[in-house]
Design a protein around this motif. Structure first.
Motif, PDB file in Angstrom:
ATOM      1  N   PRO A  11      11.806   1.350   1.553  1.00 41.14           N
ATOM      2  CA  PRO A  11      12.477   0.468   2.516  1.00 41.14           C
ATOM      3  C   PRO A  11      12.017  -0.970   2.340  1.00 41.14           C
TER       4      PRO A  11
ATOM      5  N   VAL B 204      11.374  -4.675   3.781  1.00 41.39           N
ATOM      6  CA  VAL B 204      11.106  -5.395   5.023  1.00 41.39           C
ATOM      7  C   VAL B 204      11.044  -6.881   4.682  1.00 41.39           C
TER       8      VAL B 204
ATOM      9  N   GLU C 299      17.587  -4.476   4.646  1.00 41.59           N
ATOM     10  CA  GLU C 299      16.687  -3.562   5.346  1.00 41.59           C
ATOM     11  C   GLU C 299      17.389  -2.264   5.709  1.00 41.59           C
ATOM     12  N   GLU C 300      18.623  -2.378   6.206  1.00 41.33           N
ATOM     13  CA  GLU C 300      19.328  -1.161   6.605  1.00 41.33           C
ATOM     14  C   GLU C 300      19.674  -0.284   5.409  1.00 41.33           C
TER      15      GLU C 300
ATOM     16  N   THR D 155      18.311  -0.071   2.408  1.00 36.45           N
ATOM     17  CA  THR D 155      17.149   0.556   1.776  1.00 36.45           C
ATOM     18  C   THR D 155      16.492   1.582   2.695  1.00 36.45           C
ATOM     19  N   ARG D 156      16.515   1.323   4.004  1.00 40.06           N
ATOM     20  CA  ARG D 156      15.947   2.298   4.955  1.00 40.06           C
ATOM     21  C   ARG D 156      16.718   3.614   4.886  1.00 40.06           C
ATOM     22  N   VAL D 157      18.041   3.523   4.911  1.00 44.91           N
ATOM     23  CA  VAL D 157      18.863   4.728   4.873  1.00 44.91           C
ATOM     24  C   VAL D 157      18.753   5.410   3.508  1.00 44.91           C
TER      25      VAL D 157
ATOM     26  N   SER E 125      16.381   5.316   1.261  1.00 42.30           N
ATOM     27  CA  SER E 125      15.082   5.944   1.023  1.00 42.30           C
ATOM     28  C   SER E 125      14.963   7.253   1.790  1.00 42.30           C
ATOM     29  N   ALA E 126      15.487   7.294   3.025  1.00 42.23           N
ATOM     30  CA  ALA E 126      15.414   8.518   3.832  1.00 42.23           C
ATOM     31  C   ALA E 126      16.277   9.624   3.248  1.00 42.23           C
TER      32      ALA E 126
ATOM     33  N   LEU F 283      15.934   9.786  10.994  1.00 39.34           N
ATOM     34  CA  LEU F 283      16.447   8.477  11.402  1.00 39.34           C
ATOM     35  C   LEU F 283      16.775   8.403  12.887  1.00 39.34           C
TER      36      LEU F 283
ATOM     37  N   CYS G  58      24.797   8.538   2.085  1.00 42.42           N
ATOM     38  CA  CYS G  58      24.097   7.463   2.795  1.00 42.42           C
ATOM     39  C   CYS G  58      25.041   6.741   3.753  1.00 42.42           C
TER      40      CYS G  58
END
Length: 328
Positions: A163, A165, A246-247, A249-251, A253-254, A296, A317
Motif C-alpha cells: 500500500p 501512503v 492510496e486507494e 494500492t490498498r485494494v 495489495s489486499a 477491508l 479489485c
C-alpha cells in the motif's frame, strides 16, 4: 548517433528518469531483458543519485563497489560499460546541453580513439527530444563526472505490491511551480512503470491521468512564470490522484495477498484470467471475496458479482474500489 544497441530492446525508457534509466540498462544486461521493470514496484518522488543507487540495490541486487567523484572519464574507462553522472549542461548529446544544469547519468567505455557513450534517456524538452542512443565523443569534450563502479548479485526475491501512503505536501509543492512540474513528471513516470510491473489495465488508466496532470501543470507553470497565478485545478487534481494512489494500492495489495494465500501460489498479473491460475475454482473464489471483505471491512453487493467483475485480478479489485476518475 546510433540506436543499434541490443540493451534498448524492451527498455521502458519512457517511464524512467535520467538517473534510473541507465541503471536499468545495466540490470537488463546482467539479469536479462525486462529485469528493470521491477523498479516499478516502488512508488517514490525521490530521485537523487544516492536514492536511485539504493533502490537498485534493493530491487535489482546492484552493489556499489567504489565511487569516484569528479573523475576524468578517460582515466576510468575500460572495455566494460560503466555508470557515470555529470551535469547535463556539459553533455553534448542531450538537449539540455548549454541550457539547463541538472544531474544526468550515462554509460561509457573505451571506444579506442574516443569515448563510447550509451544513454537510454527518453524525454521531450523545450530544446528537442532526448532518445536512447550510442555516441562516440572525443575525450576532451567530456566533463569530469562521478563514476560509480557497480557489481550485480542475484535478483532479490519477487515482492508483492505494498500500500502506498503519500508523504507529498501538496501546498508546499505547489508553492514552487517549477518544482511542481518536475515532481508531477516524476510521479507520472513512476506510476507508468508501476502499471507495467503490475501488468494492469486499471493502473495504466491511472497512469494516463497522471500524464494528463503533468501536461496540465506544465501549461499552468508557463502562465505563472508570465505573471499569472496557479489555477486551483492543479493542486486539486494532484490531491485527488495521490488519494487514488492510496486507494488503488490498498485494494490491490489486499486482494492479491488473499488470492495468493488461498491459491497457495503468488498472483501478480492484473490481466491473467482467474480460471487460468493454478488451483483456482469457484469455491476458492468465494473464499477470497469473503476474506477480502473482512480484511477491508466492506461487503460487496450480490448484484456486483458478475462474470465481468470476476474475470481477473484487475476486475476483482474493482469490486472493492471506486471507479477510475473518482475521489475515494
Amino acid at each position: 548517433m546510433s540506436t543499434d544497441f541490443t540493451a534498448f530492446t524492451g527498455l521502458r525508457a519512457d517511464l524512467m528518469d535520467c538517473l534510473q534509466v541507465n541503471l536499468a540498462i545495466l540490470a537488463d544486461r546482467h539479469h536479462g531483458p525486462g529485469a528493470h521493470v521491477v523498479l516499478g514496484s516502488e512508488l517514490t518522488t525521490e530521485s537523487t543519485l544516492d536514492s536511485r543507487l539504493a533502490q537498485a540495490s534493493r530491487l535489482l541486487g546492484l552493489q556499489v563497489v567504489k565511487r569516484h567523484d569528479d573523475a576524468v572519464l578517460r582515466d576510468r574507462a575500460t572495455d566494460e560499460l560503466q555508470y557515470a553522472v555529470a551535469d547535463a549542461f556539459d553533455l553534448s548529446w542531450v538537449p539540455y546541453a548549454g541550457h539547463q544544469h541538472m544531474d544526468h547519468s550515462f554509460l561509457f567505455r573505451d571506444g579506442g580513439g574516443a569515448c563510447e557513450v550509451v544513454d537510454g534517456y527518453h524525454n521531450g524538452t523545450p530544446w528537442g527530444d532526448a532518445r536512447p542512443g550510442v555516441w562516440r565523443i572525443p575525450w576532451d569534450q567530456l566533463p569530469r563526472a562521478a563514476v560509480v563502479e557497480l557489481a550485480f548479485g542475484e535478483l532479490p526475491a519477487p515482492r508483492a505490491i505494498a500500500p502506498f501512503v503519500s508523504t507529498v505536501d501538496v501546498e508546499a509543492v505547489c508553492a514552487d511551480v517549477e518544482q511542481l512540474v518536475l515532481d508531477v513528471w516524476l510521479l507520472a513516470r513512476a506510476r507508468g512503470l508501476h502499471a507495467v510491473w503490475l501488468d494492469s489495465a486499471t493502473f495504466e488508466e491511472h497512469a494516463r491521468e497522471w500524464n494528463a496532470l503533468a501536461a496540465h501543470s506544465y501549461v499552468a507553470m508557463r502562465r505563472v512564470l508570465r505573471g499569472g497565478v496557479l489555477v486551483p485545478s492543479v493542486p486539486a487534481e494532484l490531491t485527488r490522484l495521490l488519494q487514488r494512489d492510496e486507494e488503488l494500492t490498498r485494494v490491490r495489495s489486499a486482494v492479491a495477498a488473499e488470492l495468493s494465500e488461498v491459491l497457495a501460489n503468488p498472483v501478480h498479473s492484473g490481466r491473467t484470467p482467474l480460471r487460468e491460475l493454478p488451483g483456482f475454482s469457484s469455491f476458492r473464489l468465494v473464499d477470497v471475496i469473503e476474506r477480502v471483505e473482512a480484511r477491508l471491512g466492506v461487503e460487496v453487493e450480490a448484484e456486483a458479482l458478475t462474470p465481468d467483475s470476476l474475470r481477473d485480478l484487475d476486475s476483482l479489485c474493482g469490486l472493492f474500489g471506486s471507479p477510475a476518475g473518482s475521489t475515494p
